[in-house]
Design an enzyme around this catalytic site. Sequence first.
Site, PDB file in Angstrom:
ATOM      1  N   SER A 302     -57.650 -39.669 -48.671  1.00 50.96           N
ATOM      2  CA  SER A 302     -55.949 -39.959 -49.440  1.00 50.96           C
ATOM      3  C   SER A 302     -55.967 -40.434 -50.704  1.00 50.96           C
ATOM      4  O   SER A 302     -57.044 -39.829 -51.799  1.00 50.96           O
ATOM      5  CB  SER A 302     -55.789 -41.111 -48.765  1.00 50.96           C
ATOM      6  N   ASP A 303     -54.758 -40.881 -51.458  1.00 54.10           N
ATOM      7  CA  ASP A 303     -54.871 -40.607 -52.538  1.00 54.10           C
ATOM      8  C   ASP A 303     -55.992 -42.303 -52.727  1.00 54.10           C
ATOM      9  O   ASP A 303     -56.295 -43.028 -52.111  1.00 54.10           O
ATOM     10  CB  ASP A 303     -53.649 -40.960 -53.778  1.00 54.10           C
ATOM     11  N   CYS A 304     -56.228 -42.843 -53.939  1.00 56.61           N
ATOM     12  CA  CYS A 304     -57.569 -43.883 -54.173  1.00 56.61           C
ATOM     13  C   CYS A 304     -56.264 -45.353 -53.444  1.00 56.61           C
ATOM     14  O   CYS A 304     -55.625 -45.786 -54.211  1.00 56.61           O
ATOM     15  CB  CYS A 304     -57.786 -43.877 -55.167  1.00 56.61           C
ATOM     16  N   SER A 306     -54.804 -45.448 -50.775  1.00 58.01           N
ATOM     17  CA  SER A 306     -52.758 -45.339 -50.613  1.00 58.01           C
ATOM     18  C   SER A 306     -52.700 -45.384 -49.241  1.00 58.01           C
ATOM     19  O   SER A 306     -51.817 -45.874 -49.211  1.00 58.01           O
ATOM     20  CB  SER A 306     -52.251 -43.899 -51.023  1.00 58.01           C
TER      21      SER A 306
END
Length: 786
Positions: A302-304, A306
């Site tokens: 995941s993006d941080c 997200s």
Amino acid sequence: MAYLNICRSRSYKSHSSSFCFLVLILLGLVLCFGVGEGRVPFACDPKNGLTRSLKFCRTHVPIHVRVQDLIGRLTLQEKIRLIVNNAIAVPRLGIQGYEWWSEALHGVSNVGPGTKFGGAFPGATAFPQVITTAASFNESLWQEIGRVVSDEARAMYNGGMAGLTFWSPNVNIFRDPRWGRGQETPGEDPVLAGKYAARYVLGLQGDGAGNRLKVAACCKHYTAYDLDNWRGIDRFHFNARVSKQDLADTYDVPFKACVVEGKVASVMCSYNQVNGKPTCADTDLLLNTIRGQWRLNGYIVSDCDSVGVLYDNQHYTRTPEEAAANTIRAGLDLDCGPFLAIHTESAIRKGLLTENDVNLALANLITVQMRLGMYDGEPSAQPYGNLGPRDVCTPAHQQLALEAARQGIVLLQNKGNALPLSPTRHRTVAVIGPNSDVTVTMIGNYAGVACGYTTPLQGIARYAKTVHHVGCRDVACNNKQLFGSAEVAARRSDATVLVVGLDQSIEAEFRDRVGILLPGYQHELVTRAAGAARGPVVLVIMSGGPVDVSFAKNNPKISAILWVGYPGQAGGTAIADVIFGTTNPGGKLPVTWYPQEYLAKVPMTNMDLRANPARGYPGRTYRFYKGPVVFPFGHGLSYTRFSHSLAEAPKQVSVPFATSLHAMNNFSTISSKGMKTSHINCNALELGLHVDVKNEGTMDGTHTLLVFSTPPAGKWSAAKQLVSFHKVHVLAGSKQRIKVNVHVCEYLSVVDKFGIRRVPMGEHEIHIGDNLKHSVSLQVPEQIHF
Ligand SMILES: *[C@@H]1O[C@H](CO)[C@@H](O)[C@H](O)[C@H]1NC(C)=O
Ligand SMILES: *[C@@H]1O[C@H](CO)[C@@H](O)[C@H](O)[C@H]1NC(C)=O
């Protein structure tokens, strides 16, 4: 990625910040204990008697067997703490904690908590920002940079200062000129971005002998993520409405190339939603596309924060457990952030998820770690185990950073061949502008600590006596107090070089621009200094995104304009080498330079690439926007002239059906809709062209040959698109032959409204450079005409 931005955006809205605080404390712990001097083996330490009995430590056992052995020994609670970026240690199995988040966008970076500088590793080679390197259109350069960066990364890992999993490159399409992160990307063209992705990743990950990884790269942010914070709409809330057609023929193309050609070990999903679904919870995107169709051999991260964002900010699920279950079941393997560590166990207890779902994610993660050699014991006994401090910032690496800057510089204008300057005629040079003596500005964002810098002023001083005046204290350029002395310097010098543009205070992560003119009074500084100048005036624009410099283009006192992007640690040397002609520039713009007026017609939130004249929407990128530009995509001059001629080119190519598909097609449908690529025997179906490139001038030079094609007129939106590019060095007066192979299914195809790729039959127009055209007819084979 942006833990810190998240914290900021949350506190804006006065949400509880205790969550952020926890994250920061965890980061701090990782920095204190996870990264130290020298590395203890991550796992399977031969000095630890316990590990000898563990099957997952045996290097001769196949990796998938070792992975299952390890998973079989873990408790559910341990597993759940291993699917987050700061993975816990499992001391009873001799496994250390691991921080998954490191970055290496254009050099080893300390943006992620997994990497830091200091001690034996005070810095690393800082290559030009990606948008600059993309402008070189040199595939072997991209791979070579990747190779060097991963040498330095491995050296730092061996020294206990970095991880082995790097969340780079960023291959989102640079769709809108205002995007603050456009600088991180290889530009607006999907074919260019795809080639960049594949080559940089191959460079980073190594030659992959026996499935091994030198380091693990990651293509991000999947998908249609290219808005950060524009007029109050931010990436945490943005729902990108994207057509199937745009997704398949633009946004997804670099990611597909990254996975299929680059064999990347990881893909990151983005913060935004695509058509109402957060990408990290979208089974179609993750499981079906990345893993299913493209066959990712690696992990999805995941993006941080997200996963937290889709619950807290987007309110996409009712409960946090549903957010955990939806993402893991959609194909997410690793959470950058604490969310899954906190909520996965109760998701399982509520029956939303099974332990087996977690096992699948964990297997993808551990497999990558094993391919990196992390379970093979002593790092020094492994491939790359010999790399250390002396392999970082070597003269050869720093030379490559210089070479990359030289290759990426674009000569936009050169009236009356004012450039190159001559050290004998231009003995004193006025060097003016807010970016004329900068260091960190030159490396852009997602950078590390450079080995050292040569500023533009220092570079020019190697050729001429310099008189330096910044003119504006910073790029914001809020007043004109210093203009007078800049004018005097220009008046008294043999030549004037103005280095202006942007920096991270203007374009950055979470900071999109509102306009694309030079900030503040920079425009006036340029005009006034140019007006006062005695000799030739050279305007150097240092920026990631495009800048509308029409005023300078139209000012007869300004002879030459260079775009240098963010040229990296050696940028000043490269700029001076180009200005004084020891380097003949060959870079080309990887993005369209629009006029400022363009922005009024394109809300940044509109993802459509195609124009919609009925609504006054002009379209995006050179493929679909046909209005006025300041400088077009692919523009870039040289100090010499090149001409092209076709030595050999087929007029006709026959497109073979895949076996026994006649029944599914008939001639009338094929001629109106084209053939689905899935119905064609695409292997080795190529259009081969032989092009002669002649250097007509008196200076050796490097030419960037761009080949475009337009599908048959009428039924298809007649978008001209890049199908191939080649870089070739040609001595003055001589000629080089280039073989251009255009893969028919990949490059001569178009995507229909349903997202299906088809090859149109009939006359395709191939454009070689600006002036040469060739028609080739694609036809179904004779014997199966109906
Ligand atoms: C050919 O395809 C068209 C469009 O799908 C269809 O209407 C027509 O019946 C087909 N003809 C034959 C001979 O199969
Ligand atoms: C491309 O880059 C590589 C690596 O720097 C360099 O050796 C090569 O000469 C470049 N190609 C051309 C045609 O300039």
